[in-house]
Design a protein around this motif. Structure first.
Motif, mmCIF file in Angstrom:
data_model
loop_
_atom_site.group_PDB
_atom_site.id
_atom_site.type_symbol
_atom_site.label_atom_id
_atom_site.label_comp_id
_atom_site.label_asym_id
_atom_site.label_seq_id
_atom_site.Cartn_x
_atom_site.Cartn_y
_atom_site.Cartn_z
ATOM 1 N N ASP A 1 0.777 -1.261 0.068
ATOM 2 C CA ASP A 1 -0.083 0.127 0.127
ATOM 3 C C ASP A 1 0.842 1.363 -0.075
ATOM 4 O O ASP A 1 1.196 1.992 1.023
ATOM 5 N N ILE A 2 1.494 1.600 -1.109
ATOM 6 C CA ILE A 2 2.290 2.601 -1.126
ATOM 7 C C ILE A 2 1.917 3.535 -2.329
ATOM 8 O O ILE A 2 1.455 3.028 -3.294
ATOM 9 N N GLN A 3 1.640 4.882 -2.072
ATOM 10 C CA GLN A 3 1.242 5.749 -3.032
ATOM 11 C C GLN A 3 2.131 5.994 -4.208
ATOM 12 O O GLN A 3 3.407 6.564 -4.023
ATOM 13 N N TYR A 4 1.692 5.508 -5.458
ATOM 14 C CA TYR A 4 2.901 5.619 -6.574
ATOM 15 C C TYR A 4 1.898 5.973 -7.944
ATOM 16 O O TYR A 4 0.765 6.040 -7.944
ATOM 17 N N SER A 5 2.772 6.528 -8.689
ATOM 18 C CA SER A 5 2.099 6.923 -10.276
ATOM 19 C C SER A 5 3.561 6.655 -11.381
ATOM 20 O O SER A 5 4.529 6.354 -11.027
ATOM 21 N N PHE A 6 2.970 6.384 -12.614
ATOM 22 C CA PHE A 6 3.856 6.080 -13.515
ATOM 23 C C PHE A 6 3.830 7.536 -14.427
ATOM 24 O O PHE A 6 3.020 8.210 -14.712
ATOM 25 N N ASP A 7 5.083 7.732 -14.925
ATOM 26 C CA ASP A 7 5.470 8.890 -15.846
ATOM 27 C C ASP A 7 4.942 8.243 -17.110
ATOM 28 O O ASP A 7 5.070 7.403 -17.465
ATOM 29 N N SER A 8 4.642 9.479 -18.059
ATOM 30 C CA SER A 8 4.189 9.272 -19.334
ATOM 31 C C SER A 8 5.239 9.037 -20.175
ATOM 32 O O SER A 8 5.066 8.577 -21.242
ATOM 33 N N ALA A 9 6.638 9.476 -20.017
ATOM 34 C CA ALA A 9 7.657 9.341 -20.848
ATOM 35 C C ALA A 9 8.459 8.070 -20.625
ATOM 36 O O ALA A 9 8.946 7.858 -19.263
ATOM 37 N N MET A 10 8.785 7.294 -21.734
ATOM 38 C CA MET A 10 9.590 6.168 -21.408
ATOM 39 C C MET A 10 11.102 6.300 -21.141
ATOM 40 O O MET A 10 11.762 7.315 -21.848
ATOM 41 N N THR A 11 11.706 5.807 -20.309
ATOM 42 C CA THR A 11 13.139 5.804 -20.149
ATOM 43 C C THR A 11 13.794 4.320 -20.273
ATOM 44 O O THR A 11 13.101 3.337 -20.271
ATOM 45 N N SER A 12 15.188 4.207 -20.312
ATOM 46 C CA SER A 12 15.830 3.229 -20.224
ATOM 47 C C SER A 12 16.962 3.192 -19.172
ATOM 48 O O SER A 12 17.238 3.987 -18.690
ATOM 49 N N HIS A 13 17.382 1.745 -18.903
ATOM 50 C CA HIS A 13 18.416 1.606 -17.615
ATOM 51 C C HIS A 13 19.269 0.459 -17.968
ATOM 52 O O HIS A 13 18.472 -0.332 -18.091
ATOM 53 N N ALA A 14 20.321 0.456 -18.251
ATOM 54 C CA ALA A 14 21.275 -0.604 -18.826
ATOM 55 C C ALA A 14 21.792 -1.377 -17.167
ATOM 56 O O ALA A 14 22.518 -0.489 -16.377
ATOM 57 N N VAL A 15 21.644 -2.393 -17.329
ATOM 58 C CA VAL A 15 22.293 -3.196 -16.071
ATOM 59 C C VAL A 15 23.041 -4.369 -16.566
ATOM 60 O O VAL A 15 22.477 -5.587 -17.145
ATOM 61 N N GLY A 16 24.373 -4.447 -16.798
ATOM 62 C CA GLY A 16 25.520 -5.430 -17.299
ATOM 63 C C GLY A 16 24.926 -5.586 -18.837
ATOM 64 O O GLY A 16 24.961 -4.445 -19.369
ATOM 65 N N ALA A 17 24.527 -6.741 -19.083
ATOM 66 C CA ALA A 17 24.212 -7.074 -20.493
ATOM 67 C C ALA A 17 23.011 -6.565 -20.814
ATOM 68 O O ALA A 17 22.386 -6.763 -22.038
ATOM 69 N N ALA A 18 22.067 -6.568 -19.819
ATOM 70 C CA ALA A 18 20.607 -6.321 -20.172
ATOM 71 C C ALA A 18 20.205 -4.753 -20.082
ATOM 72 O O ALA A 18 20.746 -4.006 -19.381
ATOM 73 N N THR A 19 19.147 -4.295 -20.941
ATOM 74 C CA THR A 19 18.763 -2.954 -21.014
ATOM 75 C C THR A 19 17.399 -2.877 -20.746
ATOM 76 O O THR A 19 16.604 -3.560 -21.608
ATOM 77 N N TYR A 20 16.862 -2.170 -19.561
ATOM 78 C CA TYR A 20 15.350 -2.147 -19.294
ATOM 79 C C TYR A 20 14.849 -0.774 -19.956
ATOM 80 O O TYR A 20 15.356 0.053 -19.776
ATOM 81 N N HIS A 21 13.651 -1.043 -20.846
ATOM 82 C CA HIS A 21 12.801 0.164 -21.046
ATOM 83 C C HIS A 21 11.722 -0.091 -20.428
ATOM 84 O O HIS A 21 10.768 -0.904 -20.459
ATOM 85 N N TYR A 22 11.381 1.249 -19.804
ATOM 86 C CA TYR A 22 10.120 0.911 -19.058
ATOM 87 C C TYR A 22 9.502 2.633 -18.887
ATOM 88 O O TYR A 22 10.156 3.495 -19.105
ATOM 89 N N PHE A 23 8.259 2.712 -18.281
ATOM 90 C CA PHE A 23 7.663 3.944 -17.697
ATOM 91 C C PHE A 23 8.126 4.197 -16.209
ATOM 92 O O PHE A 23 7.902 3.218 -15.563
ATOM 93 N N PRO A 24 9.035 5.040 -15.813
ATOM 94 C CA PRO A 24 9.566 5.064 -14.413
ATOM 95 C C PRO A 24 8.110 5.179 -13.301
ATOM 96 O O PRO A 24 7.182 5.890 -13.895
#
Length: 385
Positions: A357-380
């Motif tokens: 039960d945590i108040q959160y929301s998603f941003d409308s702009a997509m972002t990317s984050h690289a971790v090792g060999a993987a790259t995540y594409h997501y809405f923050p």
């Protein structure tokens, strides 16, 4: 004016001109004087400020305005009776060997045949006109009004004509009698200079009348019957829905639930997670010869291989989240906060945050984050204070 069959004053003529001729420059008195001069209108015997239509013109205009109107089948029956009478008179004239009387009777019969042809043509045009109005929804009638109109047309105009127009019907009998009389006349007046030609023309008129009348009636019947059946179903459905809605407004949905339970039982249930024995046999048959290999580990260990790096305590996680509020990018914050943990552990912690039960929301702009060999594409995921 002819349909009203009443007196017309100057004010009524002005209203007619404004309705049908809005740009008419001539005043009503000039138009009335012109109609009076042509013999269409005459002054009333009761008042000099009112006019009435001459009887002959009234009949003529009423005849013109009655085109493409549904006439009663009785009109056709009366004309056929007159044709039968004229056929008898023609037969008497042929037996009397009177050429002049035969010619006169032929003209009388031909006039009656043309009248039948005109009635059939106008009736067919009226039926098609009304059907097209209903199909195009330009008649501005409700479903019940359309059904009442088409039902009246079918029951009082189409069905009665079947016994008259169909082969073997009343018209067929009368016209066959006429054709037999014409055949006898052609045989008796072979040497007459005029009678054979007139009788041959009359025979051609009869044959054309039979062909056109039957084809027009068949076309009208094919147009009206499907529309009649469709509107009858629509009217019955609308009436049933109206009754149910009225019952809902008075009694609520209880009677409907009872009705569905008693009269419309559900024949087959389809619960989830259930399957038949045949489905199970097919599945077991497909996997019976399968050789199981060693399953891959569900959780990849970290570089150091320590089991501690494979688990993030949820209570510690929530405490750190509450201390770090607000958080603009939760996934990036998790990777930065727990650098020694594996990607699977961080993603599990991310899921733990979403389920709490945590108040959160998603941003409308997509972002990317690289971790090792993987790259995540997501809405923050943003966590507010």
């Amino acid at each position: 004016m002819a349909d009203r069959q009443s007196l017309v004053s100057v004010h009524e003529m002005r209203d007619l001109l404004d309705k049908y001729l809005p740009k008419e420059d001539r005043p009503p008195l000039v138009v009335l004087a012109l109609l009076e001069e042509c013999g269409i209108l005459e002054r009333s015997a009761e008042s000099d400020s009112e006019w009435e239509m001459v009887h002959a013109f009234g009949d003529f205009f009423r005849h013109l305005s009655s085109r493409q109107r549904l006439s009663s089948p009785g009109i056709l029956v009366s004309i056929l009776e007159d044709i039968s009478y004229q056929t008898g008179e023609l037969h008497k004239a042929i037996e009397g060997k009177s050429s002049d009387v035969v010619l006169a009777r032929c003209r009388e019969v031909k006039d009656r045949l043309d009248e039948v042809r005109h009635v059939s043509e106008s009736r067919h045009a009226a039926v098609i006109h009304e059907v097209m109005k209903i199909k195009a929804r330009t008649d501005k009638r409700s479903v019940h009004e359309r059904y009442a109109f088409i039902s009246d047309m079918y029951e009082h105009h189409i069905e009665p004509l079947r016994s008259i127009v169909d082969p073997g019907g009343e018209m067929d009998k009368r016209l066959n009698e006429l054709l037999l009389v014409i055949k006898n006349g052609l045989a008796d007046f072979t040497n007459d200079p005029q009678a054979p030609e007139m009788l041959a023309r009359l025979r051609a008129t009869v044959i054309r009348l039979e062909r056109e009348t039957l084809s027009r009636f068949s076309a009208a019947f094919k147009e009206v019957l499907p529309l009649y059946n469709q509107l009858r179903r629509d009217a019955h459905l609308a009436r049933a829905v109206s009754k149910q809605l009225d019952a809902f407004s008075r009694d609520g949905c209880g009677p409907l639930a009872k009705l569905l339970q008693e009269q419309v039982p559900i024949s087959k249930w389809k619960p989830e997670s259930l399957f038949s024995s045949g489905t199970m046999e097919n599945y077991l048959s497909s996997v019976s010869e399968c050789v199981q290999s060693t399953p891959e580990p569900l959780i990849t260990t970290s570089v150091s291989g320590a089991s501690a790096n494979r688990y993030i305590d949820p209570f510690d996680l929530l405490d750190r989240v509450n201390e770090s509020k607000p958080i603009k990018d939760t996934l990036r914050w998790l990777f930065d906060t727990f650098p020694a943990k594996t990607e699977h552990s961080v993603l599990a912690a991310y899921q733990e945050i979403l389920q709490n039960d945590i108040q959160y929301s998603f941003d409308s702009a997509m972002t990317s984050h690289a971790v090792g060999a993987a790259t995540y594409h997501y809405f923050p995921l943003r966590i507010e204070v």
